[in-house]
Design a protein around this motif. Structure first.
Motif, PDB file in Angstrom:
ATOM      1  N   SER A  54       0.839  -1.199   0.000  1.00 56.43           N
ATOM      2  CA  SER A  54       0.000   0.000   0.000  1.00 56.43           C
ATOM      3  C   SER A  54       0.870   1.244   0.000  1.00 56.43           C
ATOM      4  CB  SER A  54      -0.951   0.008   1.199  1.00 56.43           C
ATOM      5  OG  SER A  54      -0.247   0.343   2.365  1.00 56.43           O
ATOM      6  N   ALA A  55       0.253   2.335  -0.458  1.00 58.31           N
ATOM      7  CA  ALA A  55       0.898   3.643  -0.441  1.00 58.31           C
ATOM      8  C   ALA A  55      -0.174   4.646  -0.039  1.00 58.31           C
ATOM      9  CB  ALA A  55       1.467   3.977  -1.814  1.00 58.31           C
ATOM     10  N   SER A  56       0.200   5.604   0.774  1.00 58.36           N
ATOM     11  CA  SER A  56      -0.746   6.562   1.332  1.00 58.36           C
ATOM     12  C   SER A  56      -1.230   7.570   0.298  1.00 58.36           C
ATOM     13  CB  SER A  56      -0.075   7.297   2.495  1.00 58.36           C
ATOM     14  OG  SER A  56      -0.847   8.400   2.875  1.00 58.36           O
ATOM     15  N   SER A  57      -2.522   7.818   0.294  1.00 56.18           N
ATOM     16  CA  SER A  57      -3.065   8.839  -0.603  1.00 56.18           C
ATOM     17  C   SER A  57      -2.746  10.235  -0.074  1.00 56.18           C
ATOM     18  CB  SER A  57      -4.566   8.655  -0.789  1.00 56.18           C
ATOM     19  OG  SER A  57      -5.218   8.729   0.441  1.00 56.18           O
ATOM     20  N   ARG A  58      -2.338  10.319   1.186  1.00 56.55           N
ATOM     21  CA  ARG A  58      -1.924  11.610   1.729  1.00 56.55           C
ATOM     22  C   ARG A  58      -0.572  12.019   1.128  1.00 56.55           C
ATOM     23  NH1 ARG A  58      -1.181  11.569   7.894  1.00 56.55           N
ATOM     24  NH2 ARG A  58      -3.371  11.013   7.800  1.00 56.55           N
ATOM     25  N   HIS A  59       0.337  11.038   0.994  1.00 58.36           N
ATOM     26  CA  HIS A  59       1.645  11.331   0.407  1.00 58.36           C
ATOM     27  C   HIS A  59       1.597  11.384  -1.114  1.00 58.36           C
ATOM     28  CE1 HIS A  59       3.346  11.070   4.321  1.00 58.36           C
ATOM     29  NE2 HIS A  59       3.332   9.749   4.411  1.00 58.36           N
ATOM     30  N   PHE A  60       0.713  10.586  -1.698  1.00 61.25           N
ATOM     31  CA  PHE A  60       0.588  10.511  -3.155  1.00 61.25           C
ATOM     32  C   PHE A  60      -0.865  10.739  -3.550  1.00 61.25           C
ATOM     33  CE2 PHE A  60       4.144   7.717  -1.990  1.00 61.25           C
ATOM     34  CZ  PHE A  60       5.158   8.309  -2.714  1.00 61.25           C
ATOM     35  N   PRO A  61      -1.275  11.989  -3.691  1.00 59.36           N
ATOM     36  CA  PRO A  61      -2.680  12.271  -4.002  1.00 59.36           C
ATOM     37  C   PRO A  61      -3.110  11.730  -5.375  1.00 59.36           C
ATOM     38  CG  PRO A  61      -1.462  14.312  -3.575  1.00 59.36           C
ATOM     39  CD  PRO A  61      -0.498  13.182  -3.489  1.00 59.36           C
ATOM     40  N   ALA A  63      -3.444   8.923  -8.111  1.00 59.40           N
ATOM     41  CA  ALA A  63      -3.491   7.453  -8.133  1.00 59.40           C
ATOM     42  C   ALA A  63      -2.353   6.871  -8.966  1.00 59.40           C
ATOM     43  CB  ALA A  63      -4.826   6.972  -8.666  1.00 59.40           C
ATOM     44  N   VAL A  64      -1.967   7.561 -10.022  1.00 59.92           N
ATOM     45  CA  VAL A  64      -0.905   7.048 -10.874  1.00 59.92           C
ATOM     46  C   VAL A  64       0.405   6.902 -10.084  1.00 59.92           C
ATOM     47  CG1 VAL A  64      -0.238   9.329 -11.774  1.00 59.92           C
ATOM     48  CG2 VAL A  64       0.223   7.302 -13.123  1.00 59.92           C
ATOM     49  N   ASP A  65       0.659   7.823  -9.157  1.00 60.47           N
ATOM     50  CA  ASP A  65       1.864   7.737  -8.335  1.00 60.47           C
ATOM     51  C   ASP A  65       1.765   6.607  -7.311  1.00 60.47           C
ATOM     52  OD1 ASP A  65       2.988   9.893  -9.676  1.00 60.47           O
ATOM     53  OD2 ASP A  65       2.151  11.352  -8.272  1.00 60.47           O
ATOM     54  N   ARG A  66       0.590   6.464  -6.675  1.00 60.34           N
ATOM     55  CA  ARG A  66       0.391   5.355  -5.724  1.00 60.34           C
ATOM     56  C   ARG A  66       0.573   4.021  -6.430  1.00 60.34           C
ATOM     57  NH1 ARG A  66      -3.948   8.505  -4.305  1.00 60.34           N
ATOM     58  NH2 ARG A  66      -5.486   7.107  -5.236  1.00 60.34           N
ATOM     59  N   ASN A  67      -0.008   3.894  -7.607  1.00 52.99           N
ATOM     60  CA  ASN A  67       0.092   2.637  -8.353  1.00 52.99           C
ATOM     61  C   ASN A  67       1.534   2.336  -8.740  1.00 52.99           C
ATOM     62  OD1 ASN A  67      -2.642   2.338  -8.130  1.00 52.99           O
ATOM     63  ND2 ASN A  67      -3.090   3.149 -10.160  1.00 52.99           N
ATOM     64  N   ARG A  68       2.294   3.368  -9.101  1.00 53.57           N
ATOM     65  CA  ARG A  68       3.693   3.166  -9.471  1.00 53.57           C
ATOM     66  C   ARG A  68       4.513   2.653  -8.282  1.00 53.57           C
ATOM     67  NH1 ARG A  68       7.462   2.958 -12.923  1.00 53.57           N
ATOM     68  NH2 ARG A  68       9.513   3.852 -12.570  1.00 53.57           N
ATOM     69  N   VAL A  69       4.310   3.267  -7.115  1.00 58.79           N
ATOM     70  CA  VAL A  69       5.025   2.845  -5.910  1.00 58.79           C
ATOM     71  C   VAL A  69       4.716   1.376  -5.608  1.00 58.79           C
ATOM     72  CG1 VAL A  69       5.076   3.124  -3.410  1.00 58.79           C
ATOM     73  CG2 VAL A  69       5.259   5.117  -4.878  1.00 58.79           C
ATOM     74  N   LYS A  70       3.447   1.013  -5.681  1.00 59.32           N
ATOM     75  CA  LYS A  70       3.064  -0.370  -5.386  1.00 59.32           C
ATOM     76  C   LYS A  70       3.615  -1.326  -6.436  1.00 59.32           C
ATOM     77  CE  LYS A  70      -1.277   0.835  -4.898  1.00 59.32           C
ATOM     78  NZ  LYS A  70      -2.712   0.786  -4.663  1.00 59.32           N
ATOM     79  N   ARG A  71       3.593  -0.916  -7.685  1.00 61.26           N
ATOM     80  CA  ARG A  71       4.099  -1.757  -8.775  1.00 61.26           C
ATOM     81  C   ARG A  71       5.606  -2.005  -8.608  1.00 61.26           C
ATOM     82  NH1 ARG A  71       3.543   1.431 -12.997  1.00 61.26           N
ATOM     83  NH2 ARG A  71       1.280   1.400 -12.776  1.00 61.26           N
ATOM     84  N   LEU A  72       6.357  -0.961  -8.266  1.00 57.73           N
ATOM     85  CA  LEU A  72       7.803  -1.125  -8.053  1.00 57.73           C
ATOM     86  C   LEU A  72       8.080  -2.066  -6.875  1.00 57.73           C
ATOM     87  CD1 LEU A  72       8.993   2.566  -8.546  1.00 57.73           C
ATOM     88  CD2 LEU A  72       9.479   0.637 -10.055  1.00 57.73           C
ATOM     89  N   GLY A  73       7.308  -1.932  -5.813  1.00 61.74           N
ATOM     90  CA  GLY A  73       7.472  -2.815  -4.658  1.00 61.74           C
ATOM     91  C   GLY A  73       7.167  -4.265  -4.989  1.00 61.74           C
ATOM     92  N   ARG A  74       6.077  -4.477  -5.714  1.00 63.50           N
ATOM     93  CA  ARG A  74       5.715  -5.856  -6.106  1.00 63.50           C
ATOM     94  C   ARG A  74       6.784  -6.473  -6.996  1.00 63.50           C
ATOM     95  NH1 ARG A  74       0.307  -3.787  -6.578  1.00 63.50           N
ATOM     96  NH2 ARG A  74       0.673  -3.440  -8.798  1.00 63.50           N
ATOM     97  N   GLU A  75       7.343  -5.678  -7.902  1.00 60.73           N
ATOM     98  CA  GLU A  75       8.386  -6.183  -8.798  1.00 60.73           C
ATOM     99  C   GLU A  75       9.641  -6.565  -8.017  1.00 60.73           C
ATOM    100  OE1 GLU A  75      10.204  -7.166 -12.524  1.00 60.73           O
ATOM    101  OE2 GLU A  75       8.173  -7.123 -11.725  1.00 60.73           O
ATOM    102  N   ALA A  76      10.055  -5.728  -7.087  1.00 60.83           N
ATOM    103  CA  ALA A  76      11.233  -6.040  -6.265  1.00 60.83           C
ATOM    104  C   ALA A  76      10.974  -7.299  -5.436  1.00 60.83           C
ATOM    105  CB  ALA A  76      11.569  -4.858  -5.363  1.00 60.83           C
ATOM    106  N   TRP A  77       9.770  -7.439  -4.895  1.00 59.25           N
ATOM    107  CA  TRP A  77       9.405  -8.628  -4.118  1.00 59.25           C
ATOM    108  C   TRP A  77       9.449  -9.872  -5.009  1.00 59.25           C
ATOM    109  CZ3 TRP A  77       8.300  -9.670   0.956  1.00 59.25           C
ATOM    110  CH2 TRP A  77       7.706 -10.907   1.228  1.00 59.25           C
TER     111      TRP A  77
END
Length: 134
Positions: A54-61, A63-77
């Protein structure tokens, strides 16, 4: 057998399990992630870990930025998870894990890749120390 996929059965989606994880789970931080984990009995026997991001909508208002953060994390995992999977299979254990991105900026992939590797090491260490308790 090494597999670099990240299937539906490996994704943490059960609302009940997520609530239990945040209520009873243990946590630690490896910046920029906050990791919450709980030894659990998972519905899918094929995979020893279910993980959510997950990524906070407060830090990343946006959605495209939240999705990118989550996508990068899933890829590294996805690229490094086998290390933890082999350890847990050897002990016949299962784990529910949730990674919360806490930074205010999107970190580059090599940084996230390195942090996920630290997280996997720490999860291995913490699940391997008390066999009777977990």
């Amino acid at each position: 057998m090494k597999t670099y996929s990240f299937t539906q059965e490996e994704r943490l989606k059960s609302r009940k399990l997520i609530e239990t994880l945040f209520r009873e789970g243990k946590a630690f931080s490896v910046f920029p992630y906050r990791v919450v984990y709980l030894p659990a009995t998972l519905p899918a026997d094929k995979y020893p870990v279910q993980v959510g991001f997950s990524a906070s909508s407060r830090h990343f208002p946006r959605a495209v930025d939240r999705n990118r953060v989550k996508r990068l994390g899933r890829e590294a995992w996805r690229l490094q998870k086998q290390f933890l999977y082999d350890h847990l299979r050897g002990q016949s254990r299962q784990l529910a894990v949730f990674l919360i991105y806490t930074d205010k900026k999107i970190a580059p992939f090599p940084v996230l890749h390195q942090k996920i590797s630290v997280i996997l090491e720490r999860l291995k260490k913490e699940t391997g120390q008390n066999p009777g308790k977990i």
